[in-house]
Motif scaffolding. Sequence first.
Motif, PDB file in Angstrom:
ATOM      1  N   LEU A 173       0.861  -1.183   0.000  1.00 48.19           N
ATOM      2  CA  LEU A 173       0.000   0.000   0.000  1.00 48.19           C
ATOM      3  C   LEU A 173       0.893   1.227   0.000  1.00 48.19           C
ATOM      4  O   LEU A 173       1.296   1.722   1.063  1.00 48.19           O
ATOM      5  N   GLY A 174       1.250   1.681  -1.202  1.00 52.74           N
ATOM      6  CA  GLY A 174       2.186   2.784  -1.294  1.00 52.74           C
ATOM      7  C   GLY A 174       3.563   2.322  -0.845  1.00 52.74           C
ATOM      8  O   GLY A 174       4.150   1.402  -1.415  1.00 52.74           O
ATOM      9  N   GLU A 175       4.125   2.964   0.192  1.00 51.42           N
ATOM     10  CA  GLU A 175       5.424   2.579   0.729  1.00 51.42           C
ATOM     11  C   GLU A 175       5.296   1.589   1.876  1.00 51.42           C
ATOM     12  O   GLU A 175       6.303   1.168   2.442  1.00 51.42           O
ATOM     13  N   THR A 176       4.086   1.211   2.223  1.00 50.85           N
ATOM     14  CA  THR A 176       3.854   0.304   3.343  1.00 50.85           C
ATOM     15  C   THR A 176       3.603  -1.096   2.832  1.00 50.85           C
ATOM     16  O   THR A 176       2.798  -1.305   1.916  1.00 50.85           O
ATOM     17  N   ARG A 177       4.302  -2.066   3.413  1.00 47.01           N
ATOM     18  CA  ARG A 177       4.118  -3.476   3.059  1.00 47.01           C
ATOM     19  C   ARG A 177       3.325  -4.146   4.169  1.00 47.01           C
ATOM     20  O   ARG A 177       3.778  -4.229   5.310  1.00 47.01           O
ATOM     21  N   LEU A 178       2.139  -4.601   3.840  1.00 47.64           N
ATOM     22  CA  LEU A 178       1.233  -5.190   4.820  1.00 47.64           C
ATOM     23  C   LEU A 178       1.151  -6.687   4.580  1.00 47.64           C
ATOM     24  O   LEU A 178       0.617  -7.141   3.568  1.00 47.64           O
ATOM     25  N   SER A 179       1.712  -7.463   5.520  1.00 45.29           N
ATOM     26  CA  SER A 179       1.740  -8.915   5.387  1.00 45.29           C
ATOM     27  C   SER A 179       0.866  -9.551   6.459  1.00 45.29           C
ATOM     28  O   SER A 179       0.484  -8.920   7.457  1.00 45.29           O
ATOM     29  N   VAL A 180       0.579 -10.831   6.237  1.00 45.02           N
ATOM     30  CA  VAL A 180      -0.195 -11.590   7.211  1.00 45.02           C
ATOM     31  C   VAL A 180       0.565 -11.704   8.530  1.00 45.02           C
ATOM     32  O   VAL A 180      -0.022 -11.652   9.617  1.00 45.02           O
ATOM     33  N   TRP A 181       1.890 -11.833   8.448  1.00 40.38           N
ATOM     34  CA  TRP A 181       2.704 -11.932   9.661  1.00 40.38           C
ATOM     35  C   TRP A 181       2.652 -10.630  10.463  1.00 40.38           C
ATOM     36  O   TRP A 181       2.566 -10.652  11.698  1.00 40.38           O
ATOM     37  N   LEU A 182       2.681  -9.494   9.768  1.00 42.73           N
ATOM     38  CA  LEU A 182       2.598  -8.207  10.466  1.00 42.73           C
ATOM     39  C   LEU A 182       1.233  -8.039  11.134  1.00 42.73           C
ATOM     40  O   LEU A 182       1.139  -7.568  12.272  1.00 42.73           O
ATOM     41  N   ILE A 183       0.176  -8.440  10.450  1.00 41.53           N
ATOM     42  CA  ILE A 183      -1.167  -8.342  11.029  1.00 41.53           C
ATOM     43  C   ILE A 183      -1.288  -9.251  12.252  1.00 41.53           C
ATOM     44  O   ILE A 183      -1.852  -8.867  13.280  1.00 41.53           O
ATOM     45  N   ALA A 184      -0.738 -10.470  12.145  1.00 40.94           N
ATOM     46  CA  ALA A 184      -0.794 -11.394  13.283  1.00 40.94           C
ATOM     47  C   ALA A 184      -0.034 -10.830  14.479  1.00 40.94           C
ATOM     48  O   ALA A 184      -0.503 -10.906  15.623  1.00 40.94           O
ATOM     49  N   GLN A 185       1.140 -10.259  14.231  1.00 46.89           N
ATOM     50  CA  GLN A 185       1.895  -9.638  15.312  1.00 46.89           C
ATOM     51  C   GLN A 185       1.103  -8.504  15.953  1.00 46.89           C
ATOM     52  O   GLN A 185       1.046  -8.381  17.188  1.00 46.89           O
ATOM     53  N   ALA A 186       0.504  -7.654  15.124  1.00 48.92           N
ATOM     54  CA  ALA A 186      -0.252  -6.516  15.649  1.00 48.92           C
ATOM     55  C   ALA A 186      -1.425  -6.982  16.502  1.00 48.92           C
ATOM     56  O   ALA A 186      -1.685  -6.432  17.582  1.00 48.92           O
ATOM     57  N   VAL A 187      -2.133  -8.011  16.026  1.00 54.88           N
ATOM     58  CA  VAL A 187      -3.292  -8.509  16.782  1.00 54.88           C
ATOM     59  C   VAL A 187      -2.865  -9.060  18.126  1.00 54.88           C
ATOM     60  O   VAL A 187      -3.475  -8.776  19.170  1.00 54.88           O
ATOM     61  N   VAL A 188      -1.785  -9.851  18.135  1.00 57.74           N
ATOM     62  CA  VAL A 188      -1.339 -10.471  19.389  1.00 57.74           C
ATOM     63  C   VAL A 188      -0.844  -9.408  20.374  1.00 57.74           C
ATOM     64  O   VAL A 188      -1.200  -9.416  21.559  1.00 57.74           O
ATOM     65  N   ILE A 189      -0.031  -8.489  19.892  1.00 60.70           N
ATOM     66  CA  ILE A 189       0.528  -7.477  20.791  1.00 60.70           C
ATOM     67  C   ILE A 189      -0.563  -6.545  21.312  1.00 60.70           C
ATOM     68  O   ILE A 189      -0.618  -6.219  22.501  1.00 60.70           O
ATOM     69  N   LEU A 190      -1.447  -6.118  20.420  1.00 59.63           N
ATOM     70  CA  LEU A 190      -2.539  -5.243  20.865  1.00 59.63           C
ATOM     71  C   LEU A 190      -3.457  -5.951  21.852  1.00 59.63           C
ATOM     72  O   LEU A 190      -3.885  -5.358  22.851  1.00 59.63           O
ATOM     73  N   ALA A 191      -3.746  -7.228  21.581  1.00 61.78           N
ATOM     74  CA  ALA A 191      -4.603  -7.978  22.509  1.00 61.78           C
ATOM     75  C   ALA A 191      -3.947  -8.100  23.879  1.00 61.78           C
ATOM     76  O   ALA A 191      -4.605  -7.929  24.914  1.00 61.78           O
ATOM     77  N   ALA A 192      -2.640  -8.380  23.897  1.00 59.77           N
ATOM     78  CA  ALA A 192      -1.947  -8.504  25.183  1.00 59.77           C
ATOM     79  C   ALA A 192      -1.909  -7.179  25.934  1.00 59.77           C
ATOM     80  O   ALA A 192      -2.158  -7.121  27.145  1.00 59.77           O
ATOM     81  N   LEU A 193      -1.616  -6.095  25.214  1.00 61.04           N
ATOM     82  CA  LEU A 193      -1.549  -4.791  25.866  1.00 61.04           C
ATOM     83  C   LEU A 193      -2.922  -4.338  26.352  1.00 61.04           C
ATOM     84  O   LEU A 193      -3.057  -3.781  27.452  1.00 61.04           O
TER      85      LEU A 193
END
Length: 446
Positions: A173-193
């Motif tokens: 998305l433009g200069e941003t690379r959005l992968s399944v691994w990045l989304i999984a990391q974000a979900v886990v970290i946000l859920a924990a926090l």
Amino acid sequence: MATEIPTGPAEQAREIALSLWAQGHGFLATLLRPWNAYQLGIVLILILVAIVLRMVLGPRLHDWMRTREGWPKWQMRLLVMVHRRLRLIFFVGLSWITFWIMQEVTWPSRSYLIGIAASLATAWLVIAFVTRLITNGFVRGLVRYAGWTWATLIILGLTDEAQSLMDSLAVNLGETRLSVWLIAQAVVILAALLFAARLVSTTTASRIRQNEQISPSMQVLAVKLLQVLLYGAAFFIGLRTVGVDLTGLAFLSGAIGVGLGFGLQKVVSNLVSGVIILLDKSIKPGDVISLGETFGWINALGARYVSVVTRDGKEYLIPNEDLITSQVVNWSHSNEFVRLDIYFGTAYGDDPHKVRKIAIAAAASVPRVLSMKAPVCHIVGFGDSSVDYILRFWIRDPIEGLTNIRGNVYLALWDAFHEDGISIPFPQREVRMLNDPEDSARPTRF
């Protein structure tokens, strides 16, 4: 001849999938060896033994749990969790015992699969118990299955391949690379926090509510500010941890501001009104208020509305803006004392001095009427059929209701007047029918 190195995401995903398939095929091929087959047979026997133990000991444990009526609630919940996971608990214990015995009596390679099965069962059991702390059923199930999947990959040694496969599934998305691994990391970290923020918020809020030196309205304000700070910090820290550039949120905040200006005026107005109510302490939980035809006590102060419970059990959610812009009667704002007035009339033939004394004594005999502020009774006018009076008395518990105390005072007046011969007149009318034969036969007077 040079080998072509895959560079595209599709080619990388294909190579990773083929590598996983090759590893899985090799693992299945090793199961055909004699000792591996024996280990699988031992695991199946242990599963059957765990099932039999559950069938034998499960009902006994359930009967014993029914006798533990005085235990704390958290202990009973723990027992229920243990009862539901008895098969897995038995299998974990049996598999580890079997693994340790075989480690001592034979070669380590001949107990390798049993160790894997014991590790998987232990990880699944721990995750099942830990996720019970999550109250939301959907989130609990999502976290549980994700934890089981990741624990299985770790124990089987497939985390690198799984991470590479998820990282290869990406879009730019433009200069941003959005992968399944990045989304999984974000979900886990946000859920924990967010879970940590909720835990800290709940613990701190309970301590704030137990502090009697803080007024109820300031307690609510402090709790809400704490929740906003904790959840906001968890959200932004989670985004920064996974590498999301927060400078792009400046444009998003401008768009949100435009949306607030057009579509969320009422919501923002209620939020601001709620903060004003908490700051000026005009109402607080437990106050008895009247707003229009709604009379009740405040059950809770929300960010958008105030919960008011009436005497008939109905709960009204009144927007905060209405409490700011409308006339509100707070029966217990500065103190608990409330004065009530009732009106009545007696016949002209009754002594008004005696009527006043009887009315004051009757009101004072009602239990909720205060004696420290004695009732008073005054004549307020001479009506068509009666002498009109006002009886004023004080109470200090408006939360117990106003209609019922007025009814009790009226009943006491009725009993007192009936005992002392005081009459309560009512209008009387004489109705004469036109063209009545009796009227025509009656002589005319001049």
